[in-house]
Scaffold this motif. Structure first.
Motif, PDB file in Angstrom:
ATOM      1  N   MET A   1      -2.256   3.765  -5.132  1.00  0.00           N
ATOM      2  CA  MET A   1      -1.971   4.921  -4.293  1.00  0.00           C
ATOM      3  C   MET A   1      -1.540   6.078  -5.193  1.00  0.00           C
ATOM      4  O   MET A   1      -0.745   5.916  -6.102  1.00  0.00           O
ATOM      5  CB  MET A   1      -0.848   4.582  -3.311  1.00  0.00           C
ATOM      6  CG  MET A   1      -0.375   5.799  -2.542  1.00  0.00           C
ATOM      7  SD  MET A   1       1.032   5.559  -1.453  1.00  0.00           S
ATOM      8  CE  MET A   1       0.389   4.420  -0.305  1.00  0.00           C
ATOM      9  N   THR A   2      -2.057   7.231  -4.901  1.00  0.00           N
ATOM     10  CA  THR A   2      -1.687   8.422  -5.662  1.00  0.00           C
ATOM     11  C   THR A   2      -0.502   9.106  -4.978  1.00  0.00           C
ATOM     12  O   THR A   2      -0.172   8.817  -3.823  1.00  0.00           O
ATOM     13  CB  THR A   2      -2.861   9.420  -5.729  1.00  0.00           C
ATOM     14  OG1 THR A   2      -3.093   9.942  -4.420  1.00  0.00           O
ATOM     15  CG2 THR A   2      -4.126   8.755  -6.281  1.00  0.00           C
ATOM     16  N   LEU A   3       0.109  10.036  -5.684  1.00  0.00           N
ATOM     17  CA  LEU A   3       1.200  10.804  -5.079  1.00  0.00           C
ATOM     18  C   LEU A   3       0.702  11.621  -3.898  1.00  0.00           C
ATOM     19  O   LEU A   3       1.396  11.767  -2.894  1.00  0.00           O
ATOM     20  CB  LEU A   3       1.855  11.710  -6.120  1.00  0.00           C
ATOM     21  CG  LEU A   3       2.735  10.992  -7.134  1.00  0.00           C
ATOM     22  CD1 LEU A   3       3.264  11.970  -8.171  1.00  0.00           C
ATOM     23  CD2 LEU A   3       3.881  10.272  -6.448  1.00  0.00           C
ATOM     24  N   LYS A   4      -0.516  12.133  -4.007  1.00  0.00           N
ATOM     25  CA  LYS A   4      -1.082  12.893  -2.895  1.00  0.00           C
ATOM     26  C   LYS A   4      -1.160  12.011  -1.647  1.00  0.00           C
ATOM     27  O   LYS A   4      -0.840  12.448  -0.548  1.00  0.00           O
ATOM     28  CB  LYS A   4      -2.460  13.438  -3.255  1.00  0.00           C
ATOM     29  CG  LYS A   4      -3.083  14.261  -2.149  1.00  0.00           C
ATOM     30  CD  LYS A   4      -4.438  14.809  -2.538  1.00  0.00           C
ATOM     31  CE  LYS A   4      -5.019  15.594  -1.379  1.00  0.00           C
ATOM     32  NZ  LYS A   4      -6.370  16.049  -1.636  1.00  0.00           N
ATOM     33  N   ASP A   5      -1.593  10.746  -1.851  1.00  0.00           N
ATOM     34  CA  ASP A   5      -1.647   9.808  -0.726  1.00  0.00           C
ATOM     35  C   ASP A   5      -0.256   9.605  -0.124  1.00  0.00           C
ATOM     36  O   ASP A   5      -0.089   9.625   1.096  1.00  0.00           O
ATOM     37  CB  ASP A   5      -2.197   8.450  -1.171  1.00  0.00           C
ATOM     38  CG  ASP A   5      -3.651   8.501  -1.594  1.00  0.00           C
ATOM     39  OD1 ASP A   5      -4.392   9.389  -1.115  1.00  0.00           O
ATOM     40  OD2 ASP A   5      -4.044   7.654  -2.419  1.00  0.00           O
ATOM     41  N   LEU A   6       0.739   9.404  -0.980  1.00  0.00           N
ATOM     42  CA  LEU A   6       2.115   9.206  -0.511  1.00  0.00           C
ATOM     43  C   LEU A   6       2.592  10.408   0.301  1.00  0.00           C
ATOM     44  O   LEU A   6       3.150  10.257   1.391  1.00  0.00           O
ATOM     45  CB  LEU A   6       3.055   8.979  -1.692  1.00  0.00           C
ATOM     46  CG  LEU A   6       4.553   8.938  -1.340  1.00  0.00           C
ATOM     47  CD1 LEU A   6       4.870   7.694  -0.518  1.00  0.00           C
ATOM     48  CD2 LEU A   6       5.384   8.999  -2.610  1.00  0.00           C
ATOM     49  N   TYR A   7       2.360  11.584  -0.227  1.00  0.00           N
ATOM     50  CA  TYR A   7       2.865  12.806   0.410  1.00  0.00           C
ATOM     51  C   TYR A   7       2.140  13.143   1.712  1.00  0.00           C
ATOM     52  O   TYR A   7       2.593  13.993   2.461  1.00  0.00           O
ATOM     53  CB  TYR A   7       2.775  13.977  -0.550  1.00  0.00           C
ATOM     54  CG  TYR A   7       3.660  13.828  -1.773  1.00  0.00           C
ATOM     55  CD1 TYR A   7       4.816  13.052  -1.744  1.00  0.00           C
ATOM     56  CD2 TYR A   7       3.330  14.448  -2.963  1.00  0.00           C
ATOM     57  CE1 TYR A   7       5.618  12.904  -2.861  1.00  0.00           C
ATOM     58  CE2 TYR A   7       4.130  14.312  -4.088  1.00  0.00           C
ATOM     59  CZ  TYR A   7       5.268  13.540  -4.028  1.00  0.00           C
ATOM     60  OH  TYR A   7       6.073  13.413  -5.123  1.00  0.00           O
ATOM     61  N   GLN A   8       1.015  12.476   1.974  1.00  0.00           N
ATOM     62  CA  GLN A   8       0.298  12.701   3.227  1.00  0.00           C
ATOM     63  C   GLN A   8       0.507  11.558   4.225  1.00  0.00           C
ATOM     64  O   GLN A   8      -0.083  11.574   5.301  1.00  0.00           O
ATOM     65  CB  GLN A   8      -1.198  12.901   2.951  1.00  0.00           C
ATOM     66  CG  GLN A   8      -1.465  14.198   2.229  1.00  0.00           C
ATOM     67  CD  GLN A   8      -2.947  14.415   1.932  1.00  0.00           C
ATOM     68  OE1 GLN A   8      -3.749  13.489   1.941  1.00  0.00           O
ATOM     69  NE2 GLN A   8      -3.305  15.654   1.668  1.00  0.00           N
ATOM     70  N   ARG A   9       1.359  10.608   3.901  1.00  0.00           N
ATOM     71  CA  ARG A   9       1.655   9.506   4.819  1.00  0.00           C
ATOM     72  C   ARG A   9       2.519  10.020   5.968  1.00  0.00           C
ATOM     73  O   ARG A   9       3.447  10.806   5.754  1.00  0.00           O
ATOM     74  CB  ARG A   9       2.403   8.378   4.110  1.00  0.00           C
ATOM     75  CG  ARG A   9       1.618   7.679   3.043  1.00  0.00           C
ATOM     76  CD  ARG A   9       0.737   6.643   3.672  1.00  0.00           C
ATOM     77  NE  ARG A   9      -0.077   5.995   2.663  1.00  0.00           N
ATOM     78  CZ  ARG A   9      -0.370   4.724   2.699  1.00  0.00           C
ATOM     79  NH1 ARG A   9       0.094   3.954   3.653  1.00  0.00           N
ATOM     80  NH2 ARG A   9      -1.148   4.216   1.776  1.00  0.00           N
ATOM     81  N   PRO A  10       2.235   9.578   7.202  1.00  0.00           N
ATOM     82  CA  PRO A  10       3.042  10.032   8.337  1.00  0.00           C
ATOM     83  C   PRO A  10       4.530   9.747   8.162  1.00  0.00           C
ATOM     84  O   PRO A  10       5.367  10.594   8.491  1.00  0.00           O
ATOM     85  CB  PRO A  10       2.466   9.248   9.519  1.00  0.00           C
ATOM     86  CG  PRO A  10       1.077   8.921   9.120  1.00  0.00           C
ATOM     87  CD  PRO A  10       1.109   8.738   7.628  1.00  0.00           C
ATOM     88  N   GLY A  11       4.879   8.584   7.646  1.00  0.00           N
ATOM     89  CA  GLY A  11       6.300   8.253   7.468  1.00  0.00           C
ATOM     90  C   GLY A  11       6.997   9.237   6.538  1.00  0.00           C
ATOM     91  O   GLY A  11       8.112   9.683   6.817  1.00  0.00           O
ATOM     92  N   PHE A  12       6.353   9.565   5.419  1.00  0.00           N
ATOM     93  CA  PHE A  12       6.936  10.523   4.488  1.00  0.00           C
ATOM     94  C   PHE A  12       7.102  11.881   5.159  1.00  0.00           C
ATOM     95  O   PHE A  12       8.162  12.515   5.077  1.00  0.00           O
ATOM     96  CB  PHE A  12       6.058  10.659   3.236  1.00  0.00           C
ATOM     97  CG  PHE A  12       6.574  11.673   2.260  1.00  0.00           C
ATOM     98  CD1 PHE A  12       7.515  11.321   1.311  1.00  0.00           C
ATOM     99  CD2 PHE A  12       6.145  13.000   2.311  1.00  0.00           C
ATOM    100  CE1 PHE A  12       8.021  12.274   0.418  1.00  0.00           C
ATOM    101  CE2 PHE A  12       6.642  13.947   1.429  1.00  0.00           C
ATOM    102  CZ  PHE A  12       7.585  13.580   0.481  1.00  0.00           C
TER     103      PHE A  12
END
Length: 186
Positions: A1-12
């Protein structure tokens, strides 16, 4: 998982939005010294005087510890009083004091400003869509919540027959080992 993926997660994004929402509210209500949780408690009690702490917690989707902590702080400031309930000696009824009523009235303007500020980046259509999406998420995933939400009916809804509430479903709970087990039915 990339940081971009993390930052686009609904939970985040939901957690970050909650942080911003709390900060916007606290900034707007700094003059009255209220947090969103305190304002919620005062608002519910203004509409339902003498509510017991269990129903108060459920009306705001708080756990028992949180509602007790918030009530303790408000009680120390002289904004609410807790007394033994007339209906059950084992429960505490919570009521606003005159100072609590006055502070709530003073907080209404700043709270509305916070609400408008929070939604200001959105168009009117987007605001409506956001509320609808958040309601769908919270209703669709209610069984996964750590604290139950049992909204209080508005006074004008008392004339309309309420639908019977569904029996609570068994929920999985986490043990201290991280495993899940089914919670007993209440």
């Amino acid at each position: 998982m990339t940081l971009k993926d993390l930052y686009q997660r609904p939970g985040f994004l939901l957690r970050r939005t909650h942080q911003i929402s709390a900060a916007v509210f606290e900034n707007a209500c700094a003059s009255v010294g209220l947090t969103p949780a305190q304002y919620g408690v005062l608002t519910v009690l203004a509409n339902e005087p003498g509510l017991d702490q269990t129903r108060l917690a459920r009306a705001l989707a708080f756990d028992k510890v949180t509602v007790m902590r918030v009530c303790k702080g408000l009680e120390e400031r002289g904004l609410i009083e807790r007394r033994v309930s007339e209906h059950s000696r084992r429960q505490m009824a919570v009521v606003l004091t005159p100072d609590g009523q006055k502070l709530l009235q003073q907080a209404r303007g700043p709270a509305e400003q916070a609400y408008q500020r929070l939604l200001s980046p959105l168009s009117l259509t987007q605001r409506q869509q956001l509320i609808e999406i958040l309601e769908a998420l919270t209703q669709g995933l209610a069984d996964d919540a750590r604290a139950p939400f049992v909204p209080l009916l508005p006074a004008d809804a008392a004339d309309t027959p309420a639908k019977p509430a569904a029996a609570p479903k068994a929920r999985a709970t986490r043990t201290n080992t991280g495993r899940t087990k089914a919670a007993p039915r209440r």
